[in-house]
Design a protein around this motif. Structure first.
Motif, PDB file in Angstrom:
ATOM      1  N   SER A 279       0.831  -1.211   0.000  1.00  0.00           N
ATOM      2  CA  SER A 279       0.000   0.000   0.000  1.00  0.00           C
ATOM      3  C   SER A 279       0.860   1.254   0.000  1.00  0.00           C
ATOM      4  N   ASN A 280       1.958   1.232   0.765  1.00  0.00           N
ATOM      5  CA  ASN A 280       2.860   2.386   0.779  1.00  0.00           C
ATOM      6  C   ASN A 280       3.457   2.645  -0.601  1.00  0.00           C
ATOM      7  N   LEU A 281       3.846   1.565  -1.288  1.00  0.00           N
ATOM      8  CA  LEU A 281       4.391   1.739  -2.641  1.00  0.00           C
ATOM      9  C   LEU A 281       3.356   2.343  -3.574  1.00  0.00           C
ATOM     10  N   LEU A 282       2.126   1.846  -3.489  1.00  0.00           N
ATOM     11  CA  LEU A 282       1.070   2.365  -4.361  1.00  0.00           C
ATOM     12  C   LEU A 282       0.728   3.811  -4.013  1.00  0.00           C
ATOM     13  N   GLU A 283       0.644   4.128  -2.734  1.00  0.00           N
ATOM     14  CA  GLU A 283       0.330   5.507  -2.341  1.00  0.00           C
ATOM     15  C   GLU A 283       1.414   6.471  -2.802  1.00  0.00           C
ATOM     16  N   ASN A 284       2.679   6.059  -2.640  1.00  0.00           N
ATOM     17  CA  ASN A 284       3.765   6.910  -3.127  1.00  0.00           C
ATOM     18  C   ASN A 284       3.699   7.074  -4.642  1.00  0.00           C
ATOM     19  N   ALA A 285       3.377   5.973  -5.346  1.00  0.00           N
ATOM     20  CA  ALA A 285       3.283   6.043  -6.809  1.00  0.00           C
ATOM     21  C   ALA A 285       2.175   6.983  -7.248  1.00  0.00           C
ATOM     22  N   VAL A 286       1.087   7.076  -6.461  1.00  0.00           N
ATOM     23  CA  VAL A 286      -0.008   7.994  -6.787  1.00  0.00           C
ATOM     24  C   VAL A 286       0.363   9.426  -6.416  1.00  0.00           C
ATOM     25  N   LYS A 287       0.946   9.617  -5.235  1.00  0.00           N
ATOM     26  CA  LYS A 287       1.278  10.963  -4.755  1.00  0.00           C
ATOM     27  C   LYS A 287       2.268  11.656  -5.686  1.00  0.00           C
ATOM     28  N   TYR A 288       3.302  10.932  -6.074  1.00  0.00           N
ATOM     29  CA  TYR A 288       4.372  11.541  -6.854  1.00  0.00           C
ATOM     30  C   TYR A 288       4.208  11.190  -8.328  1.00  0.00           C
ATOM     31  N   ASN A 289       3.013  11.432  -8.853  1.00  0.00           N
ATOM     32  CA  ASN A 289       2.708  11.150 -10.240  1.00  0.00           C
ATOM     33  C   ASN A 289       2.526  12.458 -10.988  1.00  0.00           C
ATOM     34  N   ILE A 290       2.258  12.351 -12.277  1.00  0.00           N
ATOM     35  CA  ILE A 290       2.028  13.563 -13.078  1.00  0.00           C
ATOM     36  C   ILE A 290       0.621  14.094 -12.796  1.00  0.00           C
ATOM     37  N   PRO A 291       0.376  15.391 -12.985  1.00  0.00           N
ATOM     38  CA  PRO A 291      -0.923  15.981 -12.629  1.00  0.00           C
ATOM     39  C   PRO A 291      -2.100  15.381 -13.383  1.00  0.00           C
ATOM     40  N   GLU A 292      -1.938  14.992 -14.619  1.00  0.00           N
ATOM     41  CA  GLU A 292      -3.067  14.511 -15.420  1.00  0.00           C
ATOM     42  C   GLU A 292      -2.699  13.194 -16.099  1.00  0.00           C
ATOM     43  N   SER A 293      -3.693  12.296 -16.133  1.00  0.00           N
ATOM     44  CA  SER A 293      -3.560  11.012 -16.836  1.00  0.00           C
ATOM     45  C   SER A 293      -2.345  10.217 -16.362  1.00  0.00           C
ATOM     46  N   GLY A 294      -2.138  10.236 -15.063  1.00  0.00           N
ATOM     47  CA  GLY A 294      -1.034   9.454 -14.515  1.00  0.00           C
ATOM     48  C   GLY A 294      -1.374   7.971 -14.480  1.00  0.00           C
ATOM     49  N   LYS A 295      -0.361   7.149 -14.450  1.00  0.00           N
ATOM     50  CA  LYS A 295      -0.563   5.700 -14.412  1.00  0.00           C
ATOM     51  C   LYS A 295       0.351   5.062 -13.373  1.00  0.00           C
ATOM     52  N   VAL A 296      -0.164   3.968 -12.792  1.00  0.00           N
ATOM     53  CA  VAL A 296       0.599   3.144 -11.859  1.00  0.00           C
ATOM     54  C   VAL A 296       0.440   1.698 -12.310  1.00  0.00           C
ATOM     55  N   TRP A 297       1.558   0.987 -12.396  1.00  0.00           N
ATOM     56  CA  TRP A 297       1.529  -0.431 -12.765  1.00  0.00           C
ATOM     57  C   TRP A 297       2.003  -1.263 -11.577  1.00  0.00           C
ATOM     58  N   ILE A 298       1.295  -2.318 -11.292  1.00  0.00           N
ATOM     59  CA  ILE A 298       1.717  -3.253 -10.253  1.00  0.00           C
ATOM     60  C   ILE A 298       1.594  -4.668 -10.788  1.00  0.00           C
ATOM     61  N   ARG A 299       2.623  -5.464 -10.536  1.00  0.00           N
ATOM     62  CA  ARG A 299       2.580  -6.855 -10.964  1.00  0.00           C
ATOM     63  C   ARG A 299       3.234  -7.723  -9.900  1.00  0.00           C
ATOM     64  N   THR A 300       2.761  -8.938  -9.784  1.00  0.00           N
ATOM     65  CA  THR A 300       3.330  -9.919  -8.855  1.00  0.00           C
ATOM     66  C   THR A 300       3.564 -11.218  -9.616  1.00  0.00           C
ATOM     67  N   GLY A 301       4.474 -12.049  -9.086  1.00  0.00           N
ATOM     68  CA  GLY A 301       4.756 -13.328  -9.717  1.00  0.00           C
ATOM     69  C   GLY A 301       6.060 -13.903  -9.218  1.00  0.00           C
ATOM     70  N   MET A 302       6.524 -14.944  -9.905  1.00  0.00           N
ATOM     71  CA  MET A 302       7.771 -15.618  -9.564  1.00  0.00           C
ATOM     72  C   MET A 302       8.782 -15.377 -10.676  1.00  0.00           C
TER      73      MET A 302
END
Length: 381
Positions: A279-302
């Motif tokens: 959650s901290n990683l995602l919140e930081n990715a949202v906070k420090y994003n571009i003002p418009e049409s920002g994107k965050v990608w998250i993936r998990t796996g081996m």
């Protein structure tokens, strides 16, 4: 010569002691055999009797000459046999010295091995009752083991003190802030309150909320840096999905879209702490994003036998030399400690503490086009 000088650092202390004991015994055996060779050789030379058969001088001289030749031949053969037996005995003594030296070194280092095994088993949860308790004579190793046990006792007291402090701080710091928030909310709900008073109340509520987040982050950081109290089987896909659901409203509020690629990856750990770190990683990715049409990608796996959680975002360019410093407490990109509008700067510090407590590691690299790519690697179940 450089390789020869490096050899002592590559040989274990057990083999160094073995070679030392073997060399000393071998040297003593060499000195003993040389002494015996000299003594027996002189004794053989001096032990020959003289003969007198009453012959005429000419015949007696020839007899004495032949007798001395036989005597010298016998002495040479006796010395050769003695030398051969001495060399064979010396080889046997050398091999026996190495075997005895190894067992002596092993017995000598057994208390040290016991101390090493105890140190490896130690953790915050076993520190209270795990001790070496070495039995034996009051020698240097017994003194070392007792000193180590005394140090473990002091460490246990220190950990207990830290746990009590965190628990007390959690109560003592949260209570007044909760009271302040309640009083301010009651004051703001008063219909007779003026607009200036309401504006002041809203400002104080924001400051109070920021302080609550700061204290919550500090307490969570202190908890993350301790030994894990909870270890249970979990799937990081479910942990990441829960974190995404929590952050989605916050991302929509900032106009940021979250793209997921979640693949099942089982592990063992504390699901609450892992969820908080994602959650901290995602919140930081949202906070420090571009003002418009920002994107965050998250993936998990081996990946290569390790569990991986990766979060990337669009955003401003991050210099590579500043990436590592972002994991330090109270550090923010292009901001000092006064500028705390976006947070207290504890998010990535908590992530690193949680990941390290689970035996993993976290790294970050600048993303092409701006933003960061943060990767968590954890051991698989």
């Amino acid at each position: 010569m450089e390789r020869v000088k490096e050899l002592p650092g590559k040989v274990s202390i057990r083999w160094r002691l073995t070679l030392t004991y073997g060399a000393l015994v071998f040297a003593a055996a060499v000195a003993l055999l040389l002494s015996m060779y000299a003594i027996i050789g002189n004794a053989i030379s001096e032990a020959w009797p003289t003969i007198d058969l009453g012959l005429d001088p000419f015949s007696d001289a020839r007899l004495q000459q032949r007798w001395q030749q036989f005597q010298q031949m016998a002495i040479d053969k006796a010395r050769d046999a003695l030398l051969y037996s001495s060399v064979m005995a010396l080889a046997g003594v050398g091999i026996l010295a190495l075997i005895i030296g190894y067992f002596v070194a092993d017995r000598t280092l057994k208390p040290v091995a016991q101390m090493t095994a105890t140190a490896r088993k130690l953790s915050e949860s076993t520190l209270a009752h795990q001790r070496i308790a070495l039995e034996g004579p009051n020698d240097e190793l017994k003194e070392l083991a007792d000193t180590f046990d005394a140090m473990l006792t002091r460490l246990n007291v220190a950990f207990d003190t830290q746990r009590r402090f965190v628990a007390n701080a959690s109560h003592e710091l949260r209570t007044p802030l909760t009271i302040n928030r309640t009083v301010l909310e009651i004051a703001l709900s008063d219909p007779q309150a003026s607009e200036d008073l309401k504006a002041l109340g809203r400002t104080l509520l924001e400051v109070n909320a920021r302080n609550e987040k700061l204290i919550e982050g500090l307490l969570l950081l202190a908890r993350s840096e301790r030994e894990l109290a909870v270890r249970k089987p979990l799937d990081v896909k479910e942990v990441a999905q829960s974190a995404v659901e929590q952050v989605t409203p916050f991302a929509e509020e900032h106009g940021v879209s979250v793209v997921t690629d979640l693949v099942s990856a089982p592990t063992v750990g504390d699901p609450v702490l892992l969820e908080r770190s994602v959650s901290n990683l995602l919140e930081n990715a949202v906070k420090y994003n571009i003002p418009e049409s920002g994107k965050v990608w998250i993936r998990t796996g081996m990946v290569d036998g390790a569990l991986v959680v990766q979060v990337a975002n669009t955003g401003q360019h991050v210099p590579a030399y500043e990436v590592n410093s972002l994991f330090e407490p109270f550090r923010r990109l292009h901001a000092d400690r006064v500028d705390s509008a976006k947070g207290a700067g504890l998010g990535l510090s908590i992530v690193r503490a949680v990941v390290q407590a689970h035996g993993g590691n976290v790294s970050a690299v600048p993303r092409d086009g701006g933003g960061l790519v943060v990767t968590i690697r954890l051991p698989a179940r």
